[in-house]
Design an enzyme around this catalytic site. Structure first.
Site, short mmCIF file in Angstrom:
data_model
loop_
_atom_site.label_atom_id
_atom_site.label_comp_id
_atom_site.label_asym_id
_atom_site.label_seq_id
_atom_site.Cartn_x
_atom_site.Cartn_y
_atom_site.Cartn_z
N GLY A 1 4.39 -3.57 -5.87
CA GLY A 1 3.91 -5.02 -5.95
C GLY A 1 2.07 -5.11 -6.18
O GLY A 1 1.58 -4.12 -6.09
N GLN A 2 1.86 -6.35 -6.37
CA GLN A 2 0.29 -6.18 -6.70
C GLN A 2 -0.55 -5.61 -5.28
O GLN A 2 -1.30 -4.93 -5.68
CB GLN A 2 -0.05 -7.87 -6.70
CG GLN A 2 0.50 -8.65 -8.03
CD GLN A 2 0.01 -9.99 -8.12
OE1 GLN A 2 -0.86 -10.11 -8.84
NE2 GLN A 2 0.42 -11.10 -7.39
N VAL A 3 -0.24 -6.23 -4.30
CA VAL A 3 -1.03 -5.74 -3.21
C VAL A 3 -0.75 -4.22 -2.74
O VAL A 3 -1.54 -3.60 -2.45
CB VAL A 3 -0.95 -6.71 -2.06
CG1 VAL A 3 -1.54 -6.03 -0.59
CG2 VAL A 3 -1.35 -8.16 -2.37
N ASP B 1 9.90 3.38 -2.77
CA ASP B 1 10.15 2.15 -3.32
C ASP B 1 11.51 1.66 -3.41
O ASP B 1 12.05 2.21 -2.22
CB ASP B 1 9.68 2.38 -4.95
CG ASP B 1 10.77 3.57 -5.49
OD1 ASP B 1 11.77 3.91 -4.57
OD2 ASP B 1 10.39 3.99 -6.61
N ALA C 1 7.65 -8.55 0.00
CA ALA C 1 7.83 -9.99 0.49
C ALA C 1 9.03 -10.58 -0.90
O ALA C 1 8.87 -10.05 -1.81
CB ALA C 1 6.89 -10.84 0.52
N TYR D 1 1.37 -9.52 5.50
CA TYR D 1 0.69 -10.69 4.81
C TYR D 1 1.32 -11.91 4.97
O TYR D 1 2.84 -12.00 4.67
CB TYR D 1 0.53 -10.19 3.45
CG TYR D 1 -0.30 -8.91 3.54
CD1 TYR D 1 -1.80 -8.97 3.64
CD2 TYR D 1 0.36 -7.61 3.27
CE1 TYR D 1 -2.30 -7.74 3.78
CE2 TYR D 1 -0.41 -6.49 3.39
CZ TYR D 1 -1.77 -6.44 3.49
OH TYR D 1 -2.43 -5.42 3.58
N ASP E 1 -0.72 -19.06 2.33
CA ASP E 1 -1.32 -20.59 2.42
C ASP E 1 -0.32 -21.52 2.59
O ASP E 1 -0.26 -22.50 3.02
CB ASP E 1 -2.46 -20.66 1.45
CG ASP E 1 -1.81 -20.47 -0.03
OD1 ASP E 1 -1.11 -19.33 -0.06
OD2 ASP E 1 -1.96 -21.19 -1.00
N TYR F 1 9.85 -20.87 0.43
CA TYR F 1 9.09 -19.71 0.75
C TYR F 1 8.18 -19.76 1.69
O TYR F 1 8.22 -19.11 2.61
CB TYR F 1 8.25 -19.71 -0.53
CG TYR F 1 7.12 -18.56 -0.72
CD1 TYR F 1 7.52 -17.07 -0.73
CD2 TYR F 1 5.88 -18.95 -0.52
CE1 TYR F 1 6.43 -16.12 -0.66
CE2 TYR F 1 4.68 -18.09 -0.39
CZ TYR F 1 5.04 -16.60 -0.37
OH TYR F 1 3.95 -15.71 -0.37
N TRP G 1 -3.07 -17.14 -3.50
CA TRP G 1 -3.27 -17.28 -4.87
C TRP G 1 -3.55 -15.87 -5.16
O TRP G 1 -4.60 -15.48 -6.18
CB TRP G 1 -4.20 -17.97 -5.42
CG TRP G 1 -4.14 -19.54 -4.98
CD1 TRP G 1 -3.24 -20.09 -4.30
CD2 TRP G 1 -4.85 -20.75 -5.63
NE1 TRP G 1 -3.34 -21.78 -4.24
CE2 TRP G 1 -4.27 -21.96 -5.15
CE3 TRP G 1 -6.05 -20.85 -6.65
CZ2 TRP G 1 -4.84 -23.11 -5.50
CZ3 TRP G 1 -6.27 -22.02 -6.98
CH2 TRP G 1 -5.66 -23.40 -6.23
N1 LIG Z 1 1.39 -13.70 -4.77
C1 LIG Z 1 0.88 -14.63 -4.30
O1 LIG Z 1 0.27 -15.60 -4.97
C2 LIG Z 1 0.71 -14.61 -2.87
C3 LIG Z 1 0.10 -15.55 -2.08
C4 LIG Z 1 0.00 -15.79 -0.79
C5 LIG Z 1 0.46 -14.54 -0.06
N2 LIG Z 1 1.07 -13.69 -0.55
C6 LIG Z 1 1.72 -12.46 0.22
O2 LIG Z 1 1.04 -11.35 -0.11
C7 LIG Z 1 2.00 -10.28 0.28
C8 LIG Z 1 2.03 -9.18 -1.38
O3 LIG Z 1 2.45 -10.15 -2.37
P1 LIG Z 1 2.23 -9.75 -3.96
O4 LIG Z 1 2.00 -10.63 -4.95
O5 LIG Z 1 1.65 -8.16 -3.87
O6 LIG Z 1 3.87 -9.41 -3.94
P2 LIG Z 1 4.55 -8.90 -5.23
O7 LIG Z 1 3.76 -8.36 -6.20
O8 LIG Z 1 5.80 -9.76 -5.78
O9 LIG Z 1 5.41 -7.46 -4.47
C9 LIG Z 1 6.42 -7.46 -4.01
C10 LIG Z 1 6.91 -6.33 -3.62
O10 LIG Z 1 8.03 -6.37 -2.59
C11 LIG Z 1 9.13 -5.25 -3.01
N3 LIG Z 1 10.20 -5.83 -2.76
C12 LIG Z 1 11.06 -6.92 -2.91
N4 LIG Z 1 12.25 -7.31 -2.51
C13 LIG Z 1 12.63 -5.88 -2.18
C14 LIG Z 1 13.58 -5.09 -1.64
N5 LIG Z 1 14.86 -5.75 -1.43
N6 LIG Z 1 13.72 -3.84 -1.41
C15 LIG Z 1 12.46 -3.17 -1.59
N7 LIG Z 1 11.36 -3.45 -2.09
C16 LIG Z 1 11.45 -4.93 -2.36
C17 LIG Z 1 8.80 -5.37 -4.50
O11 LIG Z 1 9.40 -4.55 -5.16
P3 LIG Z 1 9.91 -4.46 -6.89
O12 LIG Z 1 8.78 -4.06 -7.65
O13 LIG Z 1 11.07 -3.23 -6.66
O14 LIG Z 1 10.57 -5.67 -6.96
C18 LIG Z 1 7.39 -5.35 -4.74
O15 LIG Z 1 7.01 -4.13 -4.28
C19 LIG Z 1 3.32 -10.90 0.28
O16 LIG Z 1 3.35 -10.98 1.66
C20 LIG Z 1 3.22 -12.28 -0.16
O17 LIG Z 1 4.02 -13.14 0.47
C21 LIG Z 1 1.35 -13.61 -2.00
#
Ligand SMILES: NC(=O)c1ccc[n+]([C@@H]2O[C@H](COP(=O)([O-])OP(=O)(O)OC[C@H]3O[C@@H](n4cnc5c(N)ncnc54)[C@H](OP(=O)(O)O)[C@@H]3O)[C@@H](O)[C@H]2O)c1
Length: 291
Positions: A10-12, A30, A59, A98, A101, A124, A149
């Site tokens: 994922g991004q983070v 992974d 997540a 994590y 907001d 969500y 964001w």
């Molecule tokens: N994105 C935002 O705008 C935002 C805002 C506020 C808070 N957050 C929080 O920040 C954190 C990181 O967010 P992010 O944007 O980095 O998330 P992201 O890019 O969507 O990455 C999600 C990660 O979770 C993995 N994942 C999902 N389902 C899975 C499963 N069944 N088994 C194994 N891995 C799984 C994904 O793997 P795959 O690559 O295989 O799908 C990916 O590595 C999260 O807790 C999110 O709630 C995000």
């Protein structure tokens, strides 16, 4: 230090996989190695990996899709963190997690404090809040970083979508009444690493750059910086037109006020968070260099 990192694609997670490495051994399965939907598989993995620190960047982040996939969002955002926290409590491990907001109700225009009342407006947001509460009640040593964001040079995010659209569209209408701070994944990973290394006191912290903008303001800054970097766009900041959220209906309701006060984290960790514009400049430049 034996670190288990979840969500490394994922991004983070991608950024954490790099910043955490000086702290110890990073074990980062992974989805193909460990499906986090599978509670038993997670239990078995924890029992054999025996982490000192679990960093959970995985997540269900598809905010609109969560409205129709409540059970999946619930597993990833609520029951998984509960399971990780219960492992951490029983095995003297630390859990870093994590949150969002979107746990806040979005009214008013004051920045939320960690002590502010919650009131999620979406599946969500509700499932993320359940996850936070389960961790807080678990008795584990934990850090929860509430961020907003999120974007990065990789993955799907608003910055990249805006850049792509600005290459083919002459005008765009963009929501201007949701306010918050765009947060680069790298900043989250850097601060997380400092926090683990510095043994930051257990608790919930807001983690975002300083300052605030709207999606419209963010898009304008993306277009402006892209042009400064020599990108050929079909439109500029002046062709981005502000609209209210009511003109852009989505399945999930978003909070209008996503401002988060970050002073608790700054004071406790003794850092100064950068402003969102300088972070956008760095992340956008990095993305453009990759093209
Ligand atoms: N994105 C935002 O705008 C935002 C805002 C506020 C808070 N957050 C929080 O920040 C954190 C990181 O967010 P992010 O944007 O980095 O998330 P992201 O890019 O969507 O990455 C999600 C990660 O979770 C993995 N994942 C999902 N389902 C899975 C499963 N069944 N088994 C194994 N891995 C799984 C994904 O793997 P795959 O690559 O295989 O799908 C990916 O590595 C999260 O807790 C999110 O709630 C995000």
């Amino acid at each position: 230090m034996n670190i288990l990192l979840l969500g490394k694609t994922g991004q983070v997670g991608f950024e954490l996989d790099r910043t955490l490495s000086p702290l110890g051994t990073v074990n980062a399965p992974d989805r193909g190695t460990l499906d986090l939907m599978n509670e038993k598989a997670v239990a078995n993995y924890l029992a054999s990996a025996k982490p000192d620190v679990i960093v959970n960047a995985a997540a269900w982040t598809a905010v609109d899709a969560a409205e129709d996939h409540q059970a999946d969002a619930e597993r990833l955002n609520a029951s998984l963190p509960k399971q990780l926290a219960s492992y951490a409590a029983a095995n003297n491990a630390r859990l870093v997690h994590y949150s969002s907001d979107y746990v806040y109700p979005g009214d008013g225009n004051q920045a939320w404090l960690e002590t502010s009342g919650t009131g999620p407006l979406s599946v969500y947001g509700s499932t993320k809040l359940e996850g936070d509460q389960a961790i807080e009640q678990s008795g584990a040593d934990y850090l929860i970083f509430r961020t907003s964001w999120v974007y990065s040079a990789r993955g799907n995010n608003f910055m990249k979508t805006m850049l792509r659209l600005a290459k083919s569209k002459f005008e765009l209408k963009i929501v201007a009444d949701q306010m918050g701070a765009p947060t680069p994944a790298r900043l989250i990973a850097q601060v997380t690493t400092l926090a683990i290394h510095g043994n930051l006191a257990k608790g919930l912290y807001h983690l975002a750059p300083r300052g605030e903008t709207s999606w419209h303001g963010l898009a304008q800054e993306v277009f402006h910086l892209a042009q400064e970097n020599g990108e050929q766009l079909a439109m500029g900041p002046e062709n981005a037109h502000p609209i209210p959220t009511s003109d852009y209906p989505t399945p999930a309701t978003r909070p209008l006020n996503s401002r988060m006060d970050v002073s608790k984290l700054e004071q406790t960790l003794n850092i100064r968070l950068p402003d969102w514009q300088s972070q956008l400049d760095q992340t956008l430049s990095e993305y453009l260099e990759q093209q």
